[in-house]
Design an enzyme around this catalytic site. Structure first.
Site, PDB file in Angstrom:
ATOM      1  N   ASN A 180      -4.057  -5.072  -2.439  1.00 51.19           N
ATOM      2  CA  ASN A 180      -3.665  -4.367  -3.666  1.00 51.19           C
ATOM      3  C   ASN A 180      -3.829  -5.333  -4.842  1.00 51.19           C
ATOM      4  OD1 ASN A 180      -2.430  -2.980  -5.723  1.00 51.19           O
ATOM      5  ND2 ASN A 180      -0.356  -3.127  -4.880  1.00 51.19           N
ATOM      6  N   LYS A 184      -3.465  -4.737  -7.916  1.00 48.67           N
ATOM      7  CA  LYS A 184      -2.553  -4.407  -9.025  1.00 48.67           C
ATOM      8  C   LYS A 184      -3.319  -4.429 -10.362  1.00 48.67           C
ATOM      9  CE  LYS A 184       1.235  -6.315  -6.404  1.00 48.67           C
ATOM     10  NZ  LYS A 184       2.637  -6.625  -6.401  1.00 48.67           N
ATOM     11  N   HIS A 226       3.941   3.160  -4.677  1.00 46.39           N
ATOM     12  CA  HIS A 226       4.214   1.717  -4.653  1.00 46.39           C
ATOM     13  C   HIS A 226       5.520   1.483  -5.422  1.00 46.39           C
ATOM     14  CE1 HIS A 226       3.967  -2.561  -5.474  1.00 46.39           C
ATOM     15  NE2 HIS A 226       3.103  -2.630  -4.463  1.00 46.39           N
ATOM     16  N   GLU A 244       6.483  -0.602  -7.494  1.00 43.47           N
ATOM     17  CA  GLU A 244       6.386  -0.890  -8.932  1.00 43.47           C
ATOM     18  C   GLU A 244       6.262   0.402  -9.723  1.00 43.47           C
ATOM     19  OE1 GLU A 244       3.147  -3.648  -8.602  1.00 43.47           O
ATOM     20  OE2 GLU A 244       4.490  -5.131  -7.726  1.00 43.47           O
ATOM     21  N   GLU A 267       7.383  -1.844   2.559  1.00 40.80           N
ATOM     22  CA  GLU A 267       7.366  -2.986   1.643  1.00 40.80           C
ATOM     23  C   GLU A 267       8.768  -3.211   1.086  1.00 40.80           C
ATOM     24  OE1 GLU A 267       3.302  -3.853  -0.110  1.00 40.80           O
ATOM     25  OE2 GLU A 267       4.080  -2.206  -1.284  1.00 40.80           O
ATOM     26  N   GLY A 302       6.061 -10.027  -4.100  1.00 40.74           N
ATOM     27  CA  GLY A 302       5.774 -10.991  -5.163  1.00 40.74           C
ATOM     28  C   GLY A 302       6.819 -12.075  -5.326  1.00 40.74           C
ATOM     29  N   SER A 316       4.853 -10.483   0.232  1.00 43.72           N
ATOM     30  CA  SER A 316       4.645 -11.936   0.359  1.00 43.72           C
ATOM     31  C   SER A 316       3.928 -12.345   1.643  1.00 43.72           C
ATOM     32  CB  SER A 316       5.979 -12.685   0.212  1.00 43.72           C
ATOM     33  OG  SER A 316       6.497 -12.495  -1.086  1.00 43.72           O
TER      34      SER A 316
HETATM   35  C1  PEP Z   1       2.370  -5.439  -3.011  1.00 44.10           C
HETATM   36  O1  PEP Z   1       2.464  -5.394  -4.225  1.00 44.10           O
HETATM   37  O2  PEP Z   1       2.067  -4.422  -2.390  1.00 44.10           O
HETATM   38  C2  PEP Z   1       2.630  -6.704  -2.342  1.00 44.10           C
HETATM   39  C3  PEP Z   1       2.875  -6.692  -1.069  1.00 44.10           C
HETATM   40  O3  PEP Z   1       2.613  -7.836  -3.128  1.00 44.10           O
HETATM   41  P1  PEP Z   1       2.750  -9.356  -2.615  1.00 44.10           P
HETATM   42  O4  PEP Z   1       1.864  -9.527  -1.418  1.00 44.10           O
HETATM   43  O5  PEP Z   1       2.300 -10.167  -3.789  1.00 44.10           O
HETATM   44  O6  PEP Z   1       4.184  -9.571  -2.276  1.00 44.10           O
END
Ligand code: PEP
Length: 253
Positions: free
Chosen positions: A9, A11, A95, A97, A167, A173, A212
Site C-alpha cells: 500500500n 498510500k 483502510h 486511515e 490491521e 506506521g 509495521s
Molecule cells: C498500512 O497502512 O496498511 C500499513 C500496514 O502500514 P505500515 O506497514 O507502514 O504499518
C-alpha cells in the site's frame, strides 16, 4: 501449500520519478510459486504502474473507490468501473486511515464493496482495533462486528469474493508490530467467526496481516497458520525491502 499475498500500500506517496524507479525494480522480481504480489499506488500512478507491470504477474490495485460503480456526477471520485478499465484487479476497502480521517463508516464501505464486486475487482476489507479498544479487552468483538456489518449488507455470497486484512491500528506506521501470537489469535477469531457462517468460506478466505511488517518480522508472522499474507505500508516503498519481503514469503512452507 498456502499461497501468500504480499500487498504493498503506497498510500499518498510517490512522484513520477520515484514510482518509475520502484516499478522498474519490482518488474525484475522472480516470485516463488507460493507468492502473489499486488501494489496499490495513488490513483495518479495506477495507469503507469499497470502498463509497466503488464508483463509481470504483479497485480495493481487501488486504495479506494467511489461508492457508485459506474461513472457519473460525483466530483473528485473514481469509480470501480474506471479502475477496472485502467487495469486494476483489486481495491482496498476501509483502510483505517480512511475510517479515521475521512469518516468512512460501514454503510458506505459496504456500498464500495458492492461497487468493486460488480466489476470483478477483488475487495480487500481492512479491519482492526485501536490501542484503547485492545486495552478494553473487547477487541475481538470490535473486529468481528466490522466484518459482520459488511456481510449483513452485501450478503455472504458477495463476501466470499473478498480478502480480509487485519490491521491493528496501533501497529500501522508505528513500528509496534503485533507479535505473531497476537496476530494469529485475531486471525483465528476471524476464521472461526466465518466458519460459524460457512465452513468453505472460512477455509478459503485469505486473511492478511498489516501493521509495521518488515523484512525482519515477516517470516515470523506469515509462518502462523491463519496468516495468509501481508499488507505492507512503509516498507513497500523501498524496492529493496519489498522485494526481500516477497522473497522471504516464498521461503515459508
Ligand atoms: C498500512 O497502512 O496498511 C500499513 C500496514 O502500514 P505500515 O506497514 O507502514 O504499518
Amino acid at each position: 501449500m498456502k499461497k501468500y499475498l504480499i500487498a504493498g500500500n503506497w498510500k499518498m506517496h510517490g512522484t513520477k520519478q520515484s514510482v518509475c524507479d520502484l516499478v522498474a525494480s519490482l518488474a525484475k522480481l522472480n516470485l516463488a510459486s507460493n507468492v502473489d504480489v499486488a501494489v496499490f499506488p495513488t490513483y495518479l500512478h495506477i495507469d503507469y504502474v499497470a502498463q509497466s507491470l503488464s508483463k509481470s504477474t504483479i497485480k495493481v490495485g487501488a486504495q479506494n473507490c467511489a461508492y457508485q460503480e459506474k461513472q457519473g456526477a460525483l466530483t473528485g471520485e473514481i469509480s470501480a468501473e474506471q479502475l477496472k478499465d485502467i487495469g486494476c484487479k483489486m481495491v482496498l476497502i476501509g483502510h483505517s486511515e480512511r475510517r479515521q480521517y475521512l469518516a468512512e463508516a460501514n454503510q458506505v464501505l459496504a456500498k464500495k464493496f458492492i461497487a468493486a464486486c460488480s466489476v470483478d475487482l477483488v475487495p480487500i476489507l481492512c479491519v482492526g482495533e485501536t490501542l484503547e479498544q485492545r486495552s478494553s479487552g473487547n477487541y475481538q468483538n470490535i473486529i468481528t462486528n466490522q466484518i459482520s456489518s459488511i456481510i449483513d449488507i452485501v450478503g455472504i455470497e458477495l463476501f466470499s469474493k473478498a480478502i480480509i486484512a487485519y490491521e491493528p491500528i496501533w501497529a500501522i506506521g508505528t513500528g509496534m508490530v503485533a507479535t505473531s501470537i497476537q496476530a494469529q489469535e485475531v486471525h483465528l477469531v476471524i476464521r472461526n467467526f466465518l466458519a460459524n457462517i460457512n465452513t468453505d468460506l472460512a477455509n478459503n478466505m485469505q486473511i492478511l496481516y498489516g501493521g509495521s511488517l518488515n523484512s525482519t518480522n515477516i517470516k515470523d508472522l506469515l509462518g502462523m497458520p491463519d496468516i495468509d499474507g501481508g499488507l505492507i505500508g512503509g516498507a513497500s516503498l523501498s524496492a529493496q525491502d519489498f522485494s526481500l519481503m516477497c522473497n522471504l514469503a516464498g521461503e515459508i512452507n
